[in-house]
Write a protein that holds these residues in place. Structure first.
Motif, short mmCIF file in Angstrom:
data_model
loop_
_atom_site.label_atom_id
_atom_site.label_comp_id
_atom_site.label_asym_id
_atom_site.label_seq_id
_atom_site.Cartn_x
_atom_site.Cartn_y
_atom_site.Cartn_z
N VAL A 1 0.87 -1.31 0.01
CA VAL A 1 0.01 -0.10 -0.01
C VAL A 1 0.76 1.10 -0.01
O VAL A 1 0.79 2.28 -0.75
N ALA A 2 1.78 1.40 0.90
CA ALA A 2 2.85 2.46 1.05
C ALA A 2 3.45 2.72 -0.44
O ALA A 2 3.49 3.87 -0.91
N GLU A 3 3.93 1.67 -1.28
CA GLU A 3 4.70 1.87 -2.59
C GLU A 3 3.55 2.48 -3.65
O GLU A 3 3.75 3.46 -4.23
N LEU A 4 2.47 1.69 -3.52
CA LEU A 4 1.48 1.93 -4.49
C LEU A 4 0.86 3.46 -4.36
O LEU A 4 0.60 4.32 -5.36
N ALA A 5 0.62 3.91 -3.18
CA ALA A 5 0.01 5.11 -2.86
C ALA A 5 0.97 6.27 -3.09
O ALA A 5 0.85 7.50 -3.68
N ALA A 6 2.44 5.75 -2.82
CA ALA A 6 3.52 6.59 -3.04
C ALA A 6 3.56 7.12 -4.32
O ALA A 6 3.99 8.29 -5.05
N ASN A 7 3.46 6.01 -5.22
CA ASN A 7 3.49 6.05 -6.81
C ASN A 7 2.47 6.99 -7.28
O ASN A 7 2.53 8.06 -8.25
N ALA A 8 1.18 6.80 -6.74
CA ALA A 8 0.02 7.51 -7.15
C ALA A 8 0.48 9.11 -6.94
O ALA A 8 -0.01 9.93 -7.64
N ALA A 9 0.83 9.60 -5.63
CA ALA A 9 0.88 10.83 -4.99
C ALA A 9 2.03 11.27 -5.87
O ALA A 9 1.96 12.78 -6.22
N THR A 10 3.12 10.58 -6.31
CA THR A 10 4.15 11.32 -6.83
C THR A 10 4.07 11.21 -8.40
O THR A 10 4.26 12.10 -9.00
N HIS A 11 3.85 10.23 -8.95
CA HIS A 11 3.70 10.04 -10.57
C HIS A 11 2.66 10.09 -11.34
O HIS A 11 2.41 10.36 -12.29
N GLY A 12 1.42 9.72 -10.47
CA GLY A 12 0.31 9.68 -10.94
C GLY A 12 -0.79 10.92 -10.55
O GLY A 12 -1.91 10.86 -10.79
N ASP B 1 -5.32 6.11 -9.89
CA ASP B 1 -5.13 7.60 -10.16
C ASP B 1 -5.68 7.88 -11.49
O ASP B 1 -6.39 7.29 -12.24
N THR B 2 -5.61 9.39 -11.71
CA THR B 2 -6.30 9.92 -13.06
C THR B 2 -5.16 10.35 -13.92
O THR B 2 -5.20 11.30 -14.89
N CYS B 3 -4.07 9.52 -14.10
CA CYS B 3 -3.02 9.79 -14.91
C CYS B 3 -2.71 8.35 -15.63
O CYS B 3 -1.84 7.87 -15.77
N GLY B 4 -3.72 7.98 -16.44
CA GLY B 4 -3.82 6.72 -17.25
C GLY B 4 -2.87 6.66 -18.31
O GLY B 4 -2.58 5.49 -18.74
N ASP C 1 -8.02 13.30 -6.91
CA ASP C 1 -7.68 12.53 -5.92
C ASP C 1 -7.20 11.10 -6.39
O ASP C 1 -7.31 10.82 -7.52
N PHE C 2 -6.75 10.23 -5.80
CA PHE C 2 -6.33 8.86 -6.00
C PHE C 2 -7.22 7.93 -4.71
O PHE C 2 -7.70 8.40 -3.95
#
Length: 183
Positions: A55-66, A90-93, A72-73
């Motif tokens: 969860v930490a890795e996927l959420a950090a990726n969404a907040a940083t790259h997505g 996330d909304t950066c498809g 929101d994510f």
């Protein structure tokens, strides 16, 4: 009659439990995703690791790259049919995640390598536009003496190469010979 009831109960799959929350695509939102997921896993009586790391890795990726300004994510956990599924949408498809080839001095870019090492399965699902969902799945260990998920990211039960983990490492000086920084 009892046999019919038992057979019917055996065919009924355990219901899927879900948890979903929408968070801001910021470091604070990513941290909150990990904390909320940890508490939900506790409430469900599931092992915390390695799920909270995923969860930490996927959420950090969404907040940083997505991250897309003003969007929101979403974190979703689904527990059912013997599998825990973690999804971060996330909304950066248009930007799909890929593990990076990194040098030993690289300071970032290892998140998906960790996801690959910890998850039993992971992937990306596109859509609906402009979204993408990065997901990871964990399957509980079949071994009765293990309380965690699978063998991914788990420490070995026995010390490797017959070394005693209670004895100091052979290349380290004894604690009494190490410099002390205290006053």
């Amino acid at each position: 009659m009892i046999q019919e009831t038992a057979a019917t109960e055996a065919r009924v799959a355990r219901p899927v439990r879900t948890f979903s929350v929408q968070l801001s695509p910021t470091p604070r939102g990513a941290r909150l995703a990990r904390l909320l997921a940890t508490e939900q896993l506790r409430a469900w009586g599931l092992p915390l690791d390695p799920a909270r790391h995923l969860v930490a890795e996927l959420a950090a990726n969404a907040a940083t790259h997505g991250r897309v300004h003003g969007r929101d994510f979403r974190l979703t956990l689904a527990d059912g049919a013997g599998t825990l599924r973690i999804e971060v949408t996330d909304t950066c498809g248009e930007l799909l995640p890929r593990p990076q080839g990194l040098g030993p001095d690289s300071e970032s870019g290892r998140g998906l390598v960790l996801v690959e090492a910890l998850a039993d399965r992971w992937g990306v699902t596109r859509g609906p536009h402009p979204r993408k969902t990065v997901w990871a799945e964990l399957t509980p260990s079949p071994e009765p003496d293990r309380t965690g998920f699978g063998d991914r990211g788990a420490l070995p039960k026995e010390p490797r190469e017959g070394k005693d983990p209670t004895k100091p490492h052979s290349t380290l000086p004894p604690a009494s010979a190490r410099p002390h920084s205290g006053k």
